[in-house]
Design an enzyme around this catalytic site. Structure first.
Site, PDB file in Angstrom:
ATOM      1  N   ASP A  33      34.740  48.584 -75.992  1.00  0.00           N
ATOM      2  CA  ASP A  33      35.165  48.161 -74.658  1.00  0.00           C
ATOM      3  C   ASP A  33      35.313  49.412 -73.810  1.00  0.00           C
ATOM      4  O   ASP A  33      35.884  50.405 -74.269  1.00  0.00           O
ATOM      5  CB  ASP A  33      36.495  47.407 -74.712  1.00  0.00           C
ATOM      6  CG  ASP A  33      36.806  46.708 -73.394  1.00  0.00           C
ATOM      7  OD1 ASP A  33      36.669  45.471 -73.321  1.00  0.00           O
ATOM      8  OD2 ASP A  33      37.187  47.405 -72.421  1.00  0.00           O
ATOM      9  N   CYS A 154      34.336  26.729 -73.426  1.00  0.00           N
ATOM     10  CA  CYS A 154      35.527  25.938 -73.765  1.00  0.00           C
ATOM     11  C   CYS A 154      35.377  24.504 -73.271  1.00  0.00           C
ATOM     12  O   CYS A 154      35.712  23.550 -73.991  1.00  0.00           O
ATOM     13  CB  CYS A 154      36.773  26.590 -73.175  1.00  0.00           C
ATOM     14  SG  CYS A 154      36.758  26.775 -71.364  1.00  0.00           S
ATOM     15  N   THR A 155      34.857  24.336 -72.060  1.00  0.00           N
ATOM     16  CA  THR A 155      34.707  22.996 -71.497  1.00  0.00           C
ATOM     17  C   THR A 155      33.665  22.193 -72.264  1.00  0.00           C
ATOM     18  O   THR A 155      33.822  20.986 -72.484  1.00  0.00           O
ATOM     19  CB  THR A 155      34.337  23.083 -70.013  1.00  0.00           C
ATOM     20  OG1 THR A 155      35.347  23.814 -69.324  1.00  0.00           O
ATOM     21  CG2 THR A 155      34.212  21.697 -69.394  1.00  0.00           C
ATOM     22  N   HIS A 181      40.232  22.865 -63.933  1.00  0.00           N
ATOM     23  CA  HIS A 181      40.081  24.114 -64.690  1.00  0.00           C
ATOM     24  C   HIS A 181      40.985  25.195 -64.108  1.00  0.00           C
ATOM     25  O   HIS A 181      41.072  25.373 -62.898  1.00  0.00           O
ATOM     26  CB  HIS A 181      38.613  24.559 -64.618  1.00  0.00           C
ATOM     27  CG  HIS A 181      38.207  25.549 -65.655  1.00  0.00           C
ATOM     28  ND1 HIS A 181      38.709  26.828 -65.707  1.00  0.00           N
ATOM     29  CD2 HIS A 181      37.324  25.455 -66.681  1.00  0.00           C
ATOM     30  CE1 HIS A 181      38.164  27.472 -66.723  1.00  0.00           C
ATOM     31  NE2 HIS A 181      37.319  26.666 -67.332  1.00  0.00           N
TER      32      HIS A 181
END
Length: 336
Positions: A33, A154-155, A181
């Site tokens: 990262d 996720c949805t 959301h």
């Protein structure tokens, strides 16, 4: 056992580190990262939604190399911006691409160098070799052919069982979906330019209608969806937990009791652990921390005709998705 590397310590990347630290602490071989070590350690330790880490997390530098210390497990931490420049150590074979930046196959495939043979994208991808929504199509995943894999969204993971259970029980003539959301980091805290002019507006000031990446993933994982299946996302000023609203025209007559019975019976079948029931009179904060893909709020079920139904399902968009991602990671590391 395949060694795992992770690119990106955003919301999902950090939750994945926590989950793997609890279940398979020695599996994670490296992390990348661009952010500085001290910032990443702080964000791994503390989370405004999910609370502090239950396990100690430290960071240190040694010989010019940064490390995360997850309990007593040392993990090298790199800071490259280009996937092709990350020096993941041998014998890394699987990289979880969780930066949110490299969702197209060509970009994610930049990880495929050295000993890395597979990339798992923690987001929908328009052209990944395969998109997985468990258990709808996980059996079709073939690591021999599928090297860049998407774990959908996720949805999508919440909506797929809502649709599949209805389809198996009654058949689907037409269907659509909307999701209430939470805000995400792809919105502006205060008004600021954005290619989506609605997402350019202050995230905590308004209900913001926008698109959802779930629809492409759902069509790829569920090719038999009714033609024209589509919908909208309504971004609302909360931090966690979404509510999916599915509306469908059925091929066979139903009533509220039979709809509820179909979902209740699915909990003990292939959807066990992935579909749950919401507590009575639930509001969104009651769902925080739940790891199921969706929790059906059957008390909200509406029959608008003998074949016209609305069903609602909650999901912790972070915990539930990180759980599915972690399960897929463990499956792949055993198979590679």
């Amino acid at each position: 056992m395949t060694t795992l590397a992770l690119n990106g310590l955003g919301r999902i990347g950090r939750l994945l580190v926590r989950r793997l630290g609890a279940s398979r602490p020695g599996l994670l071989g490296a992390v990348n990262d661009p952010a500085p070590l001290e910032q990443l350690v702080h964000l791994l330790r503390y989370d405004s939604v999910h609370g502090p880490s239950e396990r100690p997390i430290e960071g240190f530098a040694e010989g010019g190399q940064d490390f995360l210390l997850l309990g007593d497990h040392r993990v090298p931490l790199f800071h490259a911006s280009d996937p092709a420049e990350i020096p993941f150590p041998s014998p890394t074979r699987l990289v979880v691409e969780a930066s949110g930046r490299f969702t197209r196959r060509a970009d994610a495939a930049r990880h495929l160098k050295g000993g890395v043979t597979h990339v798992l994208i923690s987001a929908p991808s328009p052209d990944a070799d395969y998109t997985v929504i468990a258990p709808v199509n996980r059996a079709g995943l073939d690591p021999g052919r599928h090297r860049v894999i998407s774990n959908a969204s996720c949805t999508a993971h919440a909506t797929a069982p809502m649709l599949k259970i209805l389809d198996d029980a009654f058949g689907l003539e037409h269907a659509g979906m909307s999701t209430v959301h939470v805000v995400t980091n792809d919105q502006r805290l205060l008004d600021l330019p954005h290619k989506d002019l609605r997402r350019a507006r202050a995230a905590f000031q308004s209900i913001i209608p926008t698109t959802s990446s779930a629809f492409g993933a759902l069509h790829r994982a569920l090719p038999d969806l009714p033609p024209g299946f589509d919908g909208v996302a309504l971004r609302v000023p909360t931090l966690n937990v979404n509510l999916v609203d599915v509306v469908a025209t059925l091929r066979r007559d139903a009533d509220p009791a039979s709809i509820k019975a179909a979902y209740a019976s699915a909990l003990a079948g292939p959807w066990k652990g992935l579909v749950g029931l919401a507590p009575p009179h639930a509001v969104s904060c009651d769902i925080t921390g739940r790891a199921e893909s969706v929790l059906m709020d059957l008390d909200l079920t509406l029959m608008l005709g003998p074949r016209f139904v609305k069903v609602f399902g909650w999901h912790d968009n972070e915990t539930g998705y990180a759980a599915r991602l972690g399960e897929l990671v463990l499956d792949l590391t055993e198979r590679l």
